[in-house]
Scaffold this active site. Structure first.
Site, PDB file in Angstrom:
ATOM      1  N   ASP A  30       0.844  -1.196   0.000  1.00 62.15           N
ATOM      2  CA  ASP A  30       0.000   0.000   0.000  1.00 62.15           C
ATOM      3  C   ASP A  30       0.882   1.250   0.000  1.00 62.15           C
ATOM      4  O   ASP A  30       1.528   1.569   0.990  1.00 62.15           O
ATOM      5  CB  ASP A  30      -0.911  -0.025   1.232  1.00 62.15           C
ATOM      6  CG  ASP A  30      -1.908   1.121   1.254  1.00 62.15           C
ATOM      7  OD1 ASP A  30      -1.852   1.988   0.357  1.00 62.15           O
ATOM      8  OD2 ASP A  30      -2.748   1.151   2.174  1.00 62.15           O
TER       9      ASP A  30
ATOM     10  N   ASN B 154      33.117  23.821 -20.327  1.00 65.81           N
ATOM     11  CA  ASN B 154      33.548  23.962 -21.720  1.00 65.81           C
ATOM     12  C   ASN B 154      34.968  23.432 -21.904  1.00 65.81           C
ATOM     13  O   ASN B 154      35.873  23.792 -21.146  1.00 65.81           O
ATOM     14  CB  ASN B 154      33.526  25.429 -22.138  1.00 65.81           C
ATOM     15  CG  ASN B 154      32.124  25.924 -22.462  1.00 65.81           C
ATOM     16  OD1 ASN B 154      31.154  25.211 -22.303  1.00 65.81           O
ATOM     17  ND2 ASN B 154      32.030  27.163 -22.925  1.00 65.81           N
TER      18      ASN B 154
ATOM     19  N   GLY C  79      20.683  21.357 -17.006  1.00 68.78           N
ATOM     20  CA  GLY C  79      21.315  21.795 -18.239  1.00 68.78           C
ATOM     21  C   GLY C  79      22.817  21.885 -18.190  1.00 68.78           C
ATOM     22  O   GLY C  79      23.438  22.504 -19.067  1.00 68.78           O
TER      23      GLY C  79
ATOM     24  N   TYR D 265      19.724  31.212 -27.100  1.00 65.15           N
ATOM     25  CA  TYR D 265      20.560  30.468 -28.035  1.00 65.15           C
ATOM     26  C   TYR D 265      19.929  29.109 -28.320  1.00 65.15           C
ATOM     27  O   TYR D 265      19.171  28.562 -27.513  1.00 65.15           O
ATOM     28  CB  TYR D 265      21.982  30.268 -27.493  1.00 65.15           C
ATOM     29  CG  TYR D 265      22.059  29.439 -26.223  1.00 65.15           C
ATOM     30  CD1 TYR D 265      22.134  28.054 -26.270  1.00 65.15           C
ATOM     31  CD2 TYR D 265      22.061  30.054 -24.969  1.00 65.15           C
ATOM     32  CE1 TYR D 265      22.207  27.293 -25.118  1.00 65.15           C
ATOM     33  CE2 TYR D 265      22.125  29.293 -23.806  1.00 65.15           C
ATOM     34  CZ  TYR D 265      22.200  27.922 -23.892  1.00 65.15           C
ATOM     35  OH  TYR D 265      22.256  27.170 -22.744  1.00 65.15           O
TER      36      TYR D 265
ATOM     37  N   GLY E 257      -4.776   5.028  -2.311  1.00 64.01           N
ATOM     38  CA  GLY E 257      -5.288   4.131  -3.333  1.00 64.01           C
ATOM     39  C   GLY E 257      -4.264   3.612  -4.306  1.00 64.01           C
ATOM     40  O   GLY E 257      -4.619   2.985  -5.309  1.00 64.01           O
TER      41      GLY E 257
ATOM     42  N   HIS F 223      31.270  19.342 -22.284  1.00 68.86           N
ATOM     43  CA  HIS F 223      31.105  19.205 -23.728  1.00 68.86           C
ATOM     44  C   HIS F 223      32.161  19.989 -24.497  1.00 68.86           C
ATOM     45  O   HIS F 223      32.906  20.806 -23.940  1.00 68.86           O
ATOM     46  CB  HIS F 223      29.707  19.641 -24.162  1.00 68.86           C
ATOM     47  CG  HIS F 223      29.404  21.086 -23.939  1.00 68.86           C
ATOM     48  ND1 HIS F 223      29.914  22.101 -24.721  1.00 68.86           N
ATOM     49  CD2 HIS F 223      28.623  21.716 -23.013  1.00 68.86           C
ATOM     50  CE1 HIS F 223      29.470  23.272 -24.315  1.00 68.86           C
ATOM     51  NE2 HIS F 223      28.690  23.062 -23.260  1.00 68.86           N
TER      52      HIS F 223
ATOM     53  N   CYS G  64      27.926  25.104 -18.030  1.00 71.25           N
ATOM     54  CA  CYS G  64      28.572  23.866 -18.448  1.00 71.25           C
ATOM     55  C   CYS G  64      30.085  23.934 -18.240  1.00 71.25           C
ATOM     56  O   CYS G  64      30.651  24.987 -17.973  1.00 71.25           O
ATOM     57  CB  CYS G  64      28.280  23.594 -19.921  1.00 71.25           C
ATOM     58  SG  CYS G  64      26.534  23.243 -20.255  1.00 71.25           S
TER      59      CYS G  64
END
Length: 389
Positions: free
Chosen positions: A213, A337, A313, A299, A217, A317, A335
């Site tokens: 349970d 870079n 995000g 962008y 419900g 990379h 990020c």
């Protein structure tokens, strides 16, 4: 065998009758009448049964000789008699919201059979929740997982009874390492150790939640389990003050490269980030976090060699456009870079569960709910758990 048991009972009754005085009367009153019909009882027929529980048939004053449980469509549910044939218990799984017909026969002391039929109805779950495992085992079957990867059960419905559900979650770790569960939200519960996993650790997780349970419900739809193997330790340390990314393999430094973190207006989150996905290329769109077409800072561009390190995000990379700033200033939207060559090296060596630790970024700590912000929670807090909060 059954005839022998009945004969023994009959002889016991006869022996008691040969005794004198009140003893005979007392013993006789405690023994079923020789010709009394055997009674048959199916407790589940008195209400609705949770399908995680079995159907049980009892005959206290007789021996069960036959039991058949039929599901809708004619399928037969298998089961097993007890050693004394006074009970029978179903073994095959039952289903939610189903009706089962129970036909049972029991034989009394006079070897006269009694036949009875019962109907058993299982509860109809308002909603059923599945316990998905993250990452999916087939995704990491060839690579294994990194030392930072938490064990995750992701439920398809919100869980209100977290403490009850957590009782049905199991983890086996070899070699043993202390760990604990922690709910990052109402649908996700994570398990991690006090420190990163040891390389070559084997981990088995189970969610035995069928019929449990969940509250409001919602019931567990089925059980689930998964096995993982931890590969070598790969940890990259991104220092926003030095603008360098230093890489360690099993504790030994193997590379160092120039990088650029988030700009002062878009600082990268601090803390340990865990790689959750890798893609050769993706389309990055600032509208995903609210800066859409026509707004300053918008962008949308294709970005290569992407290692996702948060759901907010943030990626490691390739960024050929910022090579001139890498190693000298932080200019990204959060990020890490790297030059195309350095990004390729990272992409070739890092996989799901590997770690990128970010320091001196000027940003806030990665939140626990941001996919794998697990390591931001101090161990004493994590270990205490939050299932009852």
């Amino acid at each position: 065998m059954m005839s022998g048991v009945l004969t023994a009972i009959v002889m016991l009754v006869g022996g008691c009758g040969s005794s004198g005085g009140g003893t005979s009367s007392t013993l006789a009153s405690n023994v079923p009448k020789f010709d009394a019909p055997a009674t048959i009882d199916v407790p589940a027929s008195q209400g609705q049964l949770n399908p995680a529980a079995p159907i049980v048939v009892n005959s206290a004053d007789g021996l069960l000789s036959a039991v058949t449980v039929s599901a809708p469509g004619g399928k037969t549910i298998g089961g097993q008699f007890s050693a004394d044939h006074h009970s029978w218990t179903s073994k095959d799984p039952l289903e939610f919201g189903s009706n089962y017909r129970v036909d049972a026969q029991s034989v009394n002391l006079a070897q006269v059979a009694t036949d009875k039929t019962f109907n058993v109805t299982t509860i109809d779950a308002g909603h059923k929740a599945y316990a998905n495992v993250v990452p999916a085992p087939d995704v990491v079957a060839s690579t294994g997982i990194g030392v930072g990867q938490p064990m995750v059960f992701q439920f398809t419905q919100p869980v209100e009874n977290k403490a009850e559900v957590q009782k049905h979650l199991k983890v086996t770790v070899n070699p043993p390492q202390p760990g604990a569960w922690y709910w990052t939200d109402d649908k996700n519960v994570h398990y991690r150790a006090a420190q990163y996993w040891q390389p070559n650790t084997k981990i088995h997780i189970e969610a035995d939640v069928f019929g449990v349970d969940f509250g409001k419900g919602v019931f567990g739809a089925e059980n689930n389990s998964a096995d993982y193997t931890v590969h070598d330790s790969w940890i990259a340390k991104a220092d926003g003050a030095a603008e360098t990314l230093t890489v360690f393999h099993n504790g030994a430094q193997v590379n160092q490269m120039a990088m650029s973190l988030g700009s002062p207006g878009h600082p990268s989150h601090l803390g340990a980030h865990v790689i959750s996905d890798k893609e050769p290329s993706i389309i990055m769109d600032s509208c995903s976090y609210g800066v859409c077409a026509g707004q300053p800072g918008y962008y949308r561009e294709k970005v290569d060699l992407d290692l996702r390190i948060s759901n907010d995000g943030e990626f490691v990379h390739s960024a050929p456009w910022s090579v001139g700033q890498q190693g000298s200033s932080n200019v990204s939207h959060g990020c890490v870079n790297l030059s195309p060559g350095n990004a390729q090296w990272m992409f070739d060596h890092f996989n799901i569960g590997d770690v990128v630790e970010i320091t001196n970024s000027g940003g806030p700590e990665l939140p626990v709910w941001d996919l794998y912000g697990d390591w931001a929670v101090p161990w004493n807090v994590w270990q205490a758990g939050n299932a009852n909060s």
